[in-house]
Design a protein around this motif. Structure first.
Motif, short mmCIF file in Angstrom:
data_model
loop_
_atom_site.label_atom_id
_atom_site.label_comp_id
_atom_site.label_asym_id
_atom_site.label_seq_id
_atom_site.Cartn_x
_atom_site.Cartn_y
_atom_site.Cartn_z
N LEU A 263 0.84 -1.20 0.00
CA LEU A 263 0.00 0.00 0.00
C LEU A 263 0.87 1.25 0.00
N ALA A 264 2.06 1.15 0.62
CA ALA A 264 2.99 2.30 0.62
C ALA A 264 3.43 2.62 -0.81
N LEU A 265 3.64 1.59 -1.59
CA LEU A 265 4.03 1.80 -2.98
C LEU A 265 2.92 2.57 -3.71
N ALA A 266 1.67 2.16 -3.45
CA ALA A 266 0.54 2.84 -4.10
C ALA A 266 0.48 4.31 -3.69
N VAL A 267 0.72 4.58 -2.39
CA VAL A 267 0.67 5.97 -1.91
C VAL A 267 1.81 6.78 -2.53
N GLN A 268 3.02 6.21 -2.46
CA GLN A 268 4.21 6.93 -2.95
C GLN A 268 4.08 7.23 -4.45
N ALA A 269 3.54 6.26 -5.20
CA ALA A 269 3.44 6.43 -6.66
C ALA A 269 2.15 7.16 -7.05
N LYS A 270 1.35 7.54 -6.05
CA LYS A 270 0.06 8.21 -6.30
C LYS A 270 -0.80 7.42 -7.28
N LEU A 271 -0.82 6.11 -7.11
CA LEU A 271 -1.60 5.25 -7.99
C LEU A 271 -3.10 5.46 -7.73
N PRO A 272 -3.93 5.53 -8.78
CA PRO A 272 -5.36 5.51 -8.52
C PRO A 272 -5.76 4.15 -7.96
N TYR A 273 -6.80 4.13 -7.13
CA TYR A 273 -7.14 2.85 -6.48
C TYR A 273 -7.52 1.78 -7.50
N SER A 274 -7.92 2.22 -8.71
CA SER A 274 -8.33 1.24 -9.72
C SER A 274 -7.18 0.30 -10.09
#
Ligand SMILES: Cc1cc2nc3c(=O)[nH]c(=O)nc-3n(C[C@H](O)[C@H](O)[C@H](O)COP(=O)(O)OP(=O)(O)OC[C@H]3O[C@@H](n4cnc5c(N)ncnc54)[C@H](O)[C@@H]3O)c2cc1C
Ligand SMILES: NC(=O)c1ccc[n+]([C@@H]2O[C@H](COP(=O)([O-])OP(=O)(O)OC[C@H]3O[C@@H](n4cnc5c(N)ncnc54)[C@H](O)[C@@H]3O)[C@@H](O)[C@H]2O)c1
Length: 458
Positions: free
Chosen positions: A418-429
């Protein structure tokens, strides 16, 4: 007087990160350490606590054996063997490091103190540095409780010297250090009482997390007194101690115990450095003020790790080291670019990245939220470890992940994804469209977004 390109005061967690880069540049380096090299993490923090927690989990699973159809026989704790294992893992971790420091730098064992902005005194000797790095970490804060000086208490260092398992461990402070030690000692067989001044455990987490963590600990037999003030301490006749406390309703009670652990927060090791002589500014608690590249108010002096107050974890200290090296190499790594992340190693762990609901509200940030109780997750049911929940916050604007709390089995590992998603500003999709293996705790994360809430505005 000997002159160095770089003087490093304190050998905390960033030291091992920066040293290879400095050596590669061919710089002359002095390192100064007043205690064991490697600092808190390996000697008195992460390594010993997580090793102790591993023993306590083994004890816990043995006592749950019957639930899993295993009859383990009588369970006994061999405390000296437990501590032998803790010491057997933490001690060697620093000896190789010490040798490396002695071979590759001029190593000064002793306490450093500034004489002027370029000069440092240690053991009566003076040395000077073109650049000076302050990397001195923190120590336990000892509260001003009447009578405390007359009783024997331990902090996170002293508790590792115990020779016998406490009969009754009183833990003052119900946050990260307090909770980890409380659960570990309870599972090893001590009676444990937590006296927490704040109105709930782990107050930086959302109230539902504090509440469920409290239930988990209470279900294991830990007594938890929240909103409770320690009024005074006194020696007891049986060589133990008595702690007088006052509950939120104003009732007083005297708690008797043989061991008192103090875990009420930390103080920066900046007070003995004579910062005034160097002109280095600190805040009112003593944390050294730095900019986003770890630079203090004096351009050639840097502060790395916990002592700068910008982080309080091993990974933030290591990252400070990377930030410092990046600046030397003309790069643009900044402290401000890292995302808050940590795990509390209770069992089950509480792991967090970025914002939780309390922080979002306090900062006036709107969010959507998705939640999943662990009891709905097959992997948790199969392991019969169903306490906790996963909470994920989404930005209603760009659909990126604002933060997540994974309180539950495996949370300490899942949080990195989840940290990777936050750091990369990934959309939740992106998470929603990713397939995870079955059976894992993470496999239900993609499905959580199907039930995202409406926008919650602060
Ligand atoms: C019980 C406990 C458990 C923890 N568990 C975790 C965990 O699970 N995960 C995590 O990420 N973090 C954890 N932490 C926090 C972690 O240990 C610290 O954040 C980490 O060690 C980084 O600290 P540092 O590198 O800034 O300094 P430290 O590691 O504190 O090192 C500073 C060094 O400077 C030396 N020093 C101080 N003053 C002077 C002076 N004047 N002259 C010379 N030397 C000096 C000290 O002796 C020390 O060796 C835990 C901490 C504690 C106490
Ligand atoms: N798993 C991890 O990463 C981990 C584990 C342990 C420690 N740490 C680090 O160590 C730091 C310090 O942790 P900590 O738990 O000592 O401190 P803390 O600052 O997180 O919490 C201190 C707690 O003590 C309570 N308190 C304060 N004064 C009190 C008093 N007189 N009596 C009773 N309770 C009182 C407060 O209400 C608070 O909840 C953390 O910030 C963390 O960075 C990290």
């Amino acid at each position: 007087m000997k002159n160095y390109d770089v003087i490093i005061i304190g050998t905390g967690q960033a030291t091992g990160t920066i040293l290879p880069g400095l050596l590669e540049e061919g710089l002359s380096i002095a390192t100064i350490e007043s205690d064991r090299v490697g600092g808190s993490c390996v000697n008195w923090g992460c390594t010993p606590t997580k090793t102790l927690i591993a023993s306590s989990r083994a004890a816990h699973m043995i006592s749950r054996g019957e639930e899993f159809g295993i009859s383990p026989g009588e369970r006994t704790t061999n405390f000296s063997r437990v501590m032998e294992r803790v010491n057997g893992i933490r001690m060697p971790a620093t000896s190789g490091f010490q040798e490396w420091l002695e071979e590759s730098t001029d190593f000064y064992p002793g306490e450093a103190r500034f004489i002027d902005p370029h000069t440092v005194g240690v053991n009566g000797e003076q040395i000077s540095g073109s650049e000076i790095l302050i990397h001195t970490g923190t120590r336990a804060r000892i509260p001003d409780i009447p009578g405390l000086k007359d009783v024997h208490w331990v902090d996170n260092k002293g508790i590792l010297d115990l020779k016998t398992l406490p009969r009754h461990l009183l833990v003052l402070g119900g946050s990260y250090i307090g909770v980890e030690f409380a659960q570990a000692f309870r599972r090893l067989g001590s009676r444990v009482t937590i006296v927490q001044h704040g109105e709930r455990l782990v107050p930086k987490e959302d109230p539902d997390i504090s509440g469920e963590l409290q239930s988990v600990l209470e279900s294991e037999g830990i007594r938890i007194l929240t909103g409770t003030e320690a009024l005074s301490a006194a020696p007891a006749q049986d060589h133990g101690l008595e702690l007088k406390v006052r509950s939120p309703s104003g009732q007083t009670e005297v708690l008797s115990a043989d061991t008192l652990l103090i875990a009420v927060g930390r103080l920066p090791n900046s007070d003995s450095l004579n910062l005034k002589a160097a002109g280095v500014s600190s805040d009112d608690r003593g944390y050294i003020s730095v900019d986003d590249s770890c630079r203090t108010s004096v351009p050639h002096i840097f502060a790395l790790g916990d002592v700068n107050g910008r982080g309080a974890f091993t990974h933030t200290s290591v990252h400070d080291g990377q930030v410092y090296l990046s600046r030397r190499a003309g790069g643009d790594k900044r402290i401000g670019d890292r995302t808050l992340i940590y795990a509390l190693y209770s069992d089950p762990p509480v792991a967090r990245v970025g914002l939780n609901e309390s922080m979002a509200r306090a900062r006036g940030i709107s969010y959507r939220v998705a939640g999943m109780p662990m009891k709905n997750i097959a992997r948790a049911k199969e392991r019969d470890e169903t306490s906790g929940k996963i909470t994920i916050l989404v930005d209603p604007g760009d659909n990126s992940i604002l933060g997540a709390t994974v309180f539950g089995v495996g949370g300490d590992e899942i949080i990195s994804m989840l940290a990777l998603a936050v750091q990369a500003k990934l959309p939740y999709s992106v998470l929603q469209n990713t397939v995870f293996p079955h059976p894992t705790v993470a496999e239900l994360i993609p499905f959580m977004f199907d039930s995202l809430s409406e926008v919650i505005s602060p």
